[in-house]
Design an enzyme around this catalytic site. Structure first.
Site, PDB file in Angstrom:
ATOM      1  N   ASP A  80      54.411  13.119  51.310  1.00  0.00           N
ATOM      2  CA  ASP A  80      53.628  13.185  50.090  1.00  0.00           C
ATOM      3  C   ASP A  80      54.463  12.753  48.889  1.00  0.00           C
ATOM      4  OD1 ASP A  80      51.110  14.181  48.796  1.00  0.00           O
ATOM      5  OD2 ASP A  80      52.511  15.552  47.806  1.00  0.00           O
ATOM      6  N   GLU A 111      53.517   7.985  51.476  1.00  0.00           N
ATOM      7  CA  GLU A 111      52.448   7.949  50.491  1.00  0.00           C
ATOM      8  C   GLU A 111      53.111   7.523  49.183  1.00  0.00           C
ATOM      9  OE1 GLU A 111      49.281  10.509  47.869  1.00  0.00           O
ATOM     10  OE2 GLU A 111      51.348  11.109  48.191  1.00  0.00           O
TER      11      GLU A 111
END
Length: 537
Positions: free
Chosen positions: A199, A263
């Site tokens: 993330d 990401e």
């Protein structure tokens, strides 16, 4: 070159709280996921990626982690995780878990210790604490969720949170933080996971001394001609972190078996490709492709530049159309003009559901034909639209509050998915409970209404994944053809993929036989907003 599994894999994203509820509390859980893995095998995917299930106060739906080595009781136990991992292995599915290294929860033991400690302490050095400028914060950075990116503590210092106030950013200049996350990686690798989706992979290192930045802390981080980007995103030093992670992963099994997925909202493509160099990560989501308008020229440009940039470092391109952070494809493509990305409410212009689904099906066939890997978000294979009439009083995404109710947020794409049309909560929960209500239109899109039905979106995805593997599309070479200004046409290996964006029908080249189409096609002419795959006769 050794062909590793992830280079052309199709990976399915599970959002745990909205996939399947086993215990009946209205929230999806690990036992529910394990019980529904057969659906993914039937669909034909290679792997599953699960969004966070770790111990968390759930201020940001689990992306505020309080304990990186434990399962939140909302989702079950570590034993439930082990059973899920074992079931996935039994079914031949790879398992990827989310990792959230940019920030923790403010309830994490480290941050609680930092609040209790004095400025300049080792406890505070694990996070980004700074003195302010008088009564003002250290700089004027803003949060991705809206509002300032700094919060003041009682002793006068400020801590950085690029997201919610409950998500303090780690200080990645601190060796203790780096060692802690290496140990977290080991913990889950030892439990048999096959990889990590990282993330905010582009955000770990910040250029805090930049006092001149006046932009927003959100969107795709685009480098300027000098190569410099926003000071909170895509800093060169972040790559040293991922080299150390890659070295660790390569000690588990055969090097290349375990993967890192970035990401990273980064552009242009050569900048994003830096994350997937040979000694760093394996995949990086192509968000520029996701954000592209439904226009052939722009899609052709992004595909060409992405394949070239990734090919230059020996990496595949990782295509994605949807996830838990953006408006669902079947609604995003159902509007005229730029795609709607910040959520859709009942008082907003409503997408055209027929047009949106037609384009979403065409977009899926186009994406699944491209060389590289592809991700499918839960419900995408059912053609689920966004929940666009969710009551504002039910919204839970922190973006809704922090934006001053100017952004609807991401709840509309996170609503629990349906399984059976005539069951309570459409089969999501045995009790009929659901943490967010499901729109009535989802009943007709449940798998039991689509399975075995010719032309259904579920059967289209099944056929596409089967033929993708049979034709070797994920590993093929791509060559664009000119079939007209409103057409995107490319040969991928021996398969010709054609998407018609125009109002006039497009004739398929002679000697070609259609093997799959996103909508019914009569003869050899392709209607508007339709993608076909064809082979030589």
């Amino acid at each position: 070159m050794l062909m590793h599994w992830w280079r052309d894999a199709v990976i399915y994203q599970v959002y745990p709280r909205s996939f399947a509820d086993h215990d009946g509390d209205g929230y999806g859980d690990l036992a529910g996921i394990a019980a529904r893995l057969d659906h993914l095998v039937e669909l034909g995917v290679d792997a599953v990626w699960m969004s966070p299930f770790y111990t968390s106060p759930q201020a940001d739906a689990g992306y505020d982690v309080a304990d990186y080595r434990a399962v939140d009781p909302l989702f079950g136990t570590l034993d439930d995780f082990d059973k899920l991992a074992a079931r996935a292995r039994e079914l031949g599915l790879k398992l990827i878990v989310d990792l959230v290294p940019n920030h923790s929860s403010d309830r994490h033991a480290w941050f609680q210790a930092a609040l209790a400690a004095a400025p300049g302490s080792t406890e505070r050095a694990r996070y980004v604490f700074r003195d302010g400028v008088g009564d003002a914060p250290p700089n004027d950075w803003t949060s991705v969720f809206g509002g300032p990116a700094w919060t003041r503590v009682p002793d006068g210092q400020w801590y950085l949170h690029l997201f919610d106030t409950h998500q303090p950013d780690f200080n990645w200049d601190n060796p203790e933080v780096r060692e802690e996350f290496l140990d977290v990686l080991r913990f889950w690798l030892d439990r048999g996971v096959d990889g990590f989706r990282v993330d905010v992979a582009h955000g770990l290192v910040k250029r805090l001394d930049d006092a001149t930045w006046r932009g927003q802390s959100e969107g795709i981080a685009k480098a300027d001609p000098s190569g410099e980007g926003p000071p909170m995103w895509d800093q060169d030093a972040v790559h040293d972190i991922y080299r150390s992670w890659r070295a660790l992963l390569d000690t588990y099994g055969t090097p290349g078996d375990k993967i890192l997925v970035a990401e990273a909202w980064v552009a242009p493509p050569p900048r994003l490709a830096r994350y997937v160099r040979g000694d760093e990560m394996h995949q990086a989501f192509n968000f520029e492709y996701l954000l592209a308008p439904w226009e052939p020229d722009e899609l052709r440009r992004i595909i060409t530049e992405s394949l070239a940039a990734n090919g230059a470092v020996g990496a595949p391109t990782t295509w994605v159309l949807s996830n838990h952070d953006v408006v669902r494809t079947a609604s995003r493509l159902g509007v005229s003009g730029p795609p709607m990305l910040g959520g859709i409410g009942a008082d907003d212009p409503q997408p055209d559901p027929v047009l949106g689904l037609r384009r979403a099906r065409a977009a899926a066939l186009l994406m699944l034909a491209l060389p590289g890997s592809a991700y499918v978000y839960q419900g995408e294979e059912l053609g689920l639209p966004e929940h666009t009439t969710l009551l504002d009083t039910l919204r839970q995404d922190p973006t809704w509050e922090r934006s001053g109710h100017t952004s609807k947020g991401r709840d509309g794409c996170r609503v629990p998915i349906p399984w059976r049309a005539d069951a309570p909560a459409y089969g999501f929960s045995p009790t009929g409970a659901s943490w967010l209500p499901q729109p009535p239109i989802w009943a007709q899109l449940a798998p039991d209404r689509q399975r075995g039905v010719e032309g259904s979106t579920f059967e289209l995805f099944k056929a596409a994944l089967r033929l993708r593997r049979e034709f070797g599309l994920g590993s093929g070479e791509l060559r664009f053809l000119d079939l007209g200004p409103r057409v995107l046409a490319a040969e991928v290996g021996e398969t010709l993929v054609v998407t018609n964006f125009g109002v006039e029908r497009v004739e398929l080249p002679a000697g070609r036989r259609i093997v799959l189409a996103s909508e019914p096609v009569e003869g050899d002419t392709i209607p508007t907003d339709v993608t076909v795959w064809s082979r030589t006769t």
